[in-house]
Design a protein around this motif. Structure first.
Motif, short mmCIF file in Angstrom:
data_model
loop_
_atom_site.label_atom_id
_atom_site.label_comp_id
_atom_site.label_asym_id
_atom_site.label_seq_id
_atom_site.Cartn_x
_atom_site.Cartn_y
_atom_site.Cartn_z
N PHE A 41 -8.42 -0.85 1.17
CA PHE A 41 -8.26 -2.19 0.60
C PHE A 41 -7.00 -2.85 1.15
N ASN A 42 -5.86 -2.14 1.11
CA ASN A 42 -4.60 -2.68 1.62
C ASN A 42 -4.71 -3.02 3.10
N LYS A 43 -5.31 -2.12 3.86
CA LYS A 43 -5.41 -2.29 5.31
C LYS A 43 -6.14 -3.58 5.66
N GLN A 44 -7.25 -3.82 4.98
CA GLN A 44 -8.03 -5.02 5.29
C GLN A 44 -7.30 -6.30 4.84
N ILE A 45 -6.59 -6.22 3.71
CA ILE A 45 -5.77 -7.35 3.27
C ILE A 45 -4.69 -7.63 4.32
N ILE A 46 -4.03 -6.58 4.79
CA ILE A 46 -2.96 -6.73 5.79
C ILE A 46 -3.52 -7.34 7.07
N ASP A 47 -4.64 -6.83 7.54
CA ASP A 47 -5.24 -7.33 8.78
C ASP A 47 -5.51 -8.83 8.71
N GLU A 48 -5.97 -9.31 7.56
CA GLU A 48 -6.34 -10.71 7.42
C GLU A 48 -5.14 -11.63 7.17
N THR A 49 -4.06 -11.09 6.60
CA THR A 49 -2.96 -11.95 6.17
C THR A 49 -1.69 -11.82 6.99
N VAL A 50 -1.60 -10.82 7.84
CA VAL A 50 -0.33 -10.56 8.54
C VAL A 50 0.10 -11.73 9.41
N GLY A 51 -0.84 -12.51 9.91
CA GLY A 51 -0.49 -13.63 10.77
C GLY A 51 -0.11 -14.90 10.03
N VAL A 52 -0.32 -14.91 8.71
CA VAL A 52 -0.04 -16.13 7.93
C VAL A 52 0.94 -15.90 6.79
N ALA A 53 1.47 -14.69 6.68
CA ALA A 53 2.43 -14.36 5.63
C ALA A 53 3.78 -14.00 6.25
N ALA A 54 4.85 -14.31 5.53
CA ALA A 54 6.19 -13.99 6.03
C ALA A 54 6.47 -12.50 5.93
N CYS A 55 5.99 -11.86 4.86
CA CYS A 55 6.31 -10.46 4.62
C CYS A 55 5.37 -9.89 3.56
N PHE A 56 5.54 -8.61 3.30
CA PHE A 56 4.72 -7.92 2.30
C PHE A 56 5.64 -7.16 1.35
N LYS A 57 5.34 -7.24 0.06
CA LYS A 57 6.09 -6.50 -0.95
C LYS A 57 5.17 -5.45 -1.56
N VAL A 58 5.58 -4.20 -1.47
CA VAL A 58 4.76 -3.10 -1.98
C VAL A 58 5.43 -2.55 -3.24
N GLN A 59 4.79 -2.74 -4.37
CA GLN A 59 5.34 -2.32 -5.66
C GLN A 59 5.01 -0.85 -5.89
N ILE A 60 6.04 -0.02 -5.88
CA ILE A 60 5.84 1.43 -5.88
C ILE A 60 5.20 1.95 -7.17
N ALA A 61 5.41 1.25 -8.29
CA ALA A 61 4.90 1.75 -9.57
C ALA A 61 3.39 1.94 -9.57
N TYR A 62 2.68 1.04 -8.90
CA TYR A 62 1.23 1.14 -8.86
C TYR A 62 0.77 2.41 -8.17
N TYR A 63 1.56 2.87 -7.23
CA TYR A 63 1.22 4.07 -6.46
C TYR A 63 1.72 5.33 -7.17
N GLU A 64 2.89 5.25 -7.77
CA GLU A 64 3.41 6.38 -8.55
C GLU A 64 2.47 6.72 -9.70
#
Length: 289
Positions: free
Chosen positions: A46-69
């Motif tokens: 899910f993240n990979k496909q979001i990144i692929d589509e948005t990396v060219g139009v977004a300044a940066c990405f914030k990954v909230q660790i709590a969701y993964y913990e």
């Protein structure tokens, strides 16, 4: 020498102010991605496909660790894989970890999140234990390759409990915190005019926007509160310097954009469309100032 702040400033110039929040819950992932995949693989896909589509139009990405913990070992594997993939795409990464401890403990947090498997370009910190909770991270900032976004004035209602308390000087507590961060950061100003001690400044108290931007001129802002918390594009615009000097985070608004249009198989395209809509809306608000 170009620093991480120069790189972020340039990304905002080129791609706009949107920071894509990868606060990814397994509940957000469409069924066709989850089918016959482990939770770790589903989250990463899910993240990979979001990144692929948005990396060219977004300044940066914030990954909230709590969701993964919250997912345990498999979640942290998805977190690590997501960070690695973002680095492969030359994306700027903010690890939203909000650490706030002192001495040897803080040194270990700094090592954990500025090097190794969890390495990010920026991390979020909470300074309300004191400035000695910030100091162990500073050696990583001196080379210009890393940065911090420290809580200053947050977007939640509970900010009034502590951050808004009056001090003997007549300022609020969050003013003093910001001033102290500015005092440290002024020694590390990059070519773009900003230092690597950024501030988390919520946009939900719009009446303070211009004053805060003026007071903390060389502080780059990470701006939460847009969208679900009530912040509007015209509110956000006042926290920027001619459209730069900050990034505006959106998480669920981007990740779950597909649900509004019932397009689960095109969730990544919907995310891209939402980033572009948000970017353009904020640009138009800046132009009207």
């Amino acid at each position: 020498m170009s620093t991480i702040m120069d790189k972020l400033y340039k990304r905002v110039e080129e791609r706009g102010v949107v920071c894509v929040g990868l606060d990814t819950s397994i509940d957000y992932v469409p069924e066709h991605i989850k089918n016959e995949r482990s939770e770790e693989d589903a989250i990463f896909m899910f993240n990979k496909q979001i990144i692929d589509e948005t990396v060219g139009v977004a300044a940066c990405f914030k990954v909230q660790i709590a969701y993964y913990e919250a997912m345990g070992i498999s979640g942290m594997m998805a977190y690590t894989r997501t960070l690695k993939y973002l680095r492969e795409k030359n994306a700027i990464i903010i690890a939203d970890i909000k650490r706030g401890d002192i001495a040897a403990t803080a040194k270990m947090y700094a090592k954990a999140h500025f090097t190794g498997d969890f390495e990010a370009d920026f991390i979020t910190l909470s300074p309300y234990m004191g400035m000695d909770s910030i100091e162990p991270y500073l050696p990583y900032l001196e080379g210009g390759e890393k940065g911090i976004f420290s809580l200053v004035r947050t977007s939640n209602k509970g900010a009034e409990d502590i951050e808004y308390l009056d001090t003997t000087s007549g300022d609020k507590v969050y003013h003093i915190v910001g001033d102290k961060l500015m005092s440290i950061g002024e020694k590390l100003i990059s070519k773009c005019g900003y230092h690597p001690l950024g501030g988390v400044i919520g946009c939900t108290h719009v009446e303070e926007g211009k004053a805060l931007r003026e007071r903390f001129k060389s502080m780059f802002f990470l701006i939460p509160g847009y969208g679900a918390q009530g912040g509007k594009a015209e509110d956000v615009a006042m926290y920027l310097n001619n459209g730069n000097g900050g990034v505006v985070n959106s998480s669920r608004g981007i990740l779950l954009a597909y649900q509004k249009e019932n397009r689960p198989t095109e969730f990544a395209k919907c995310a891209r469309e939402e980033v572009i809509r948000m970017r353009d809306e904020i640009r138009m608000a800046v132009d009207k100032l």
